[in-house]
Scaffold this motif. Structure first.
Motif: not given
Ligand SMILES: Nc1ncnc2c1ncn2[C@@H]1O[C@H](COP(=O)(O)OP(=O)(O)OP(=O)(O)O)[C@@H](O)[C@H]1O
Ligand SMILES: Nc1ncnc2c1ncn2[C@@H]1O[C@H](COP(=O)(O)OP(=O)(O)OP(=O)(O)O)[C@@H](O)[C@H]1O
Ligand SMILES: [Mg+2]
Ligand SMILES: [Mg+2]
Ligand SMILES: [Mg+2]
Ligand SMILES: [Mg+2]
Ligand SMILES: [Mg+2]
Ligand SMILES: [Mg+2]
Lengths: 333, 333
Positions: A155-174
């Motif tokens: 399982p992947v959680r929404d609370c699993g971010l760690k310092p050093g991680d990179v944030i990706i958006s899978s595409g355009t927003l809005g």
């Protein structure tokens, strides 16, 4: 007497209070794995060594048919995507319709057909359902609930971010929010804005195969602003977003400006926000870009110690990205 | 233009046509086990050697609080009972609420509390949910959908009746429908009729431990008449019911007569109709009677070769028990 208002349905801060105080006041709230207390995109129930993921969403979007999709496509993709956010392959869905007396059967046929097409894309099936009919005036047209189960090894959680991680958006927003809003207002921008409603399991599967995905959320109601704040807060980290790297379509940006709306605050229905291990970020990005619906993916920020979400603006400044209080677009999904 | 009318929501013959032609027109309708094509109380999905059962129901009952229960209790029991009808122990439920602007939060609190109590009785948990708010006038109050998963070693179908089987009702018939109707009409019968809304897993578990259960169905919308006809038709057998053995409360019988309603045609929310092996019938009956909510269980008929459902009347005659066309009590659950 305290009553429900529209803000309670917006998925923002006011909803969060109702959710915490009233809607989740169950003593029976966990079936062994990840339960209601996590307030994640779905729950995880371990059954004989398998991780079954369970989730649900109701859909009340207006208009029923809009540029790029319809209520049926959202009903299937919305639930399939919440399963995917837990790292789970969608398997089986329920479909419960509440229909107003007088609703046209050909419309219903169109919706069912659209659901079936979306199921084909998701690789899932509708295996059971329910139908209730309300007397004329007791419901505006139709509401569709789907619940779904999926299965995941990890399982992947929404609370699993760690310092050093990179944030990706899978595409355009809005895109979805602005498509609904402009369709509703009969707004002519020269260019039609289309909803992004689509299943994202393919993106998620490819991303997880390419590297370490630490956290995911689909930026639906409350948009990117709400999703990224939830991820940061639940993970106990600070997220820093680079404004110039945020993918927003030109048409969406112009319509937003005209309507005085922040495209980061409105719903998307075919996107994932991911936090991934920095070392794997380029490979994961490439894997997402190879996926259907992932061509516009971008690295948009990074995680540090601290709290809250900061926008590093194009002109070199900084400001907070706050979760919206309400939703500028009611009945968006 | 063909449109939806209230009959389409009654779970009877008119609904069956809509269901067959429109609502189940999916090519993606089965996830490997028992799928939508079976039109059973739930679906079965085999996952790594476990039989996961999935089902859903929406609830729109009026009034929200009625003698013997409320919309929250029905929402939990309705779904838990459809799981039980497949032979499955209820494990985890979803809760999706659609709420009208202006709905009173204390009412919502009462509903959540009632759901929690029912969960305790069912041994299940609500692990995930969704909330949508509609503008005033777009929905009459609240609608609650629950979906649920359970697990079973051996799924029980509604189509498993065999000639020679004995038919058992786990208790009195017609209570819920008449409770709703009399509460709604402010009908004073001297004696208050209470809904039977309750979880039946305990009954089912005890019955299955005591002998061979071949088929089950919960007689909800459309009542006993609808459930037993579905069981007979799907099983390809004739069912014969002995009128004098049918358990109906005196208060329910009198109210039915006054209102011109057949108590066999209205919804029950805490009952099971079972077909069991003749040799095991007495032991199963005893096991049900020992169960909470099973004290009034009775053997009410038997299965022979042929088709349709026949009532052997108290005066020695015979007539068909037909599935009701519509429901005499709209918004009953
Ligand atoms: N009525 C409810 N009962 C129980 N839990 C709820 C209810 N409404 C929402 N939740 C829970 O609150 C959290 C947030 O719900 P929300 O619907 O905003 O998530 P989402 O489905 O990811 O977003 P969206 O509905 O916009 O797609 C989830 O964990 C959900 O399970
Ligand atoms: N909108 C729908 N889409 C797909 N399947 C449906 C839909 N409505 C009903 N069904 C299916 O039709 C069958 C009959 O549904 P129904 O709701 O009458 O069963 P039930 O839940 O046992 O009864 P009740 O709702 O009165 O408790 C079930 O197999 C159900 O899965
Ligand atoms: Mg989500
Ligand atoms: Mg969702
Ligand atoms: Mg149903
Ligand atoms: Mg049923
Ligand atoms: Mg049911
Ligand atoms: Mg939701």
């Amino acid at each position: 007497m305290k009553t429900i208002d529209l803000m309670h349905g917006a998925g923002g801060a006011i909803f969060a209070e109702l959710l915490g105080k009233t809607l989740t006041a169950y003593t029976h709230n966990n079936a062994g794995g990840i339960g209601l207390e996590a307030l994640d995109d779905g729950a995880v129930i371990p059954i004989n060594g398998s991780n079954i993921v369970l989730t649900t969403d109701s859909h009340v979007v207006r208009p029923l048919f809009f540029p790029g999709g319809d209520i049926g496509r959202i009903a299937v993709c919305g639930t399939a995507n919440d399963l995917a956010m837990m790292g789970a392959k969608p398997i089986a869905l329920t479909c419960a319709m509440i229909i107003e007396e007088g609703f046209e059967i050909p419309q219903l046929e169109r919706i069912v057909k659209s659901m079936d097409e979306a199921l084909g894309e998701c690789g899932a099936s509708i295996v059971t359902g329910d139908t209730k009919v309300l007397e004329r005036g007791a419901l505006d047209g139709i509401a569709i609930n789907t619940a779904g189960i999926g299965i995941t090894e990890k399982p992947v959680r929404d609370c699993g971010l760690k310092p050093g991680d990179v944030i990706i958006s899978s595409g355009t927003l809005g895109d979805h929010g602005l498509a609904i809003l402009t369709a509703r207002e009969g707004f002519d921008l020269g260019e039609q804005i289309h909803s992004d409603v689509a299943p994202v399991w393919n993106i998620v599967e490819n991303a997880m195969a390419a590297g370490d995905v630490h956290a995911m959320k689909d930026p639906t109601r409350g948009g990117f602003s709400n999703a990224i704040n939830e991820m940061a807060e639940k993970s106990g980290v600070q997220v820093r977003i680079r404004e110039e790297d945020l993918p927003v379509r030109r048409s969406v940006a112009s319509a937003s400006e005209l309507l005085g709306i922040n495209p980061l605050d409105v719903a998307n229905e075919g996107k994932v926000i991911m936090g991934v291990a920095a070392n794997d970020a380029e490979e994961i990005l490439a894997a997402i870009r190879r996926s259907k619906y992932g061509q516009d993916a971008a690295i948009i920020g990074y995680v540090v110690e601290g709290s809250s979400v900061i926008m590093e603006t194009s002109i070199g400044g900084e400001r907070f990205i706050e979760p919206p209080i309400g939703d500028p677009v009611p009945r968006v999904c």
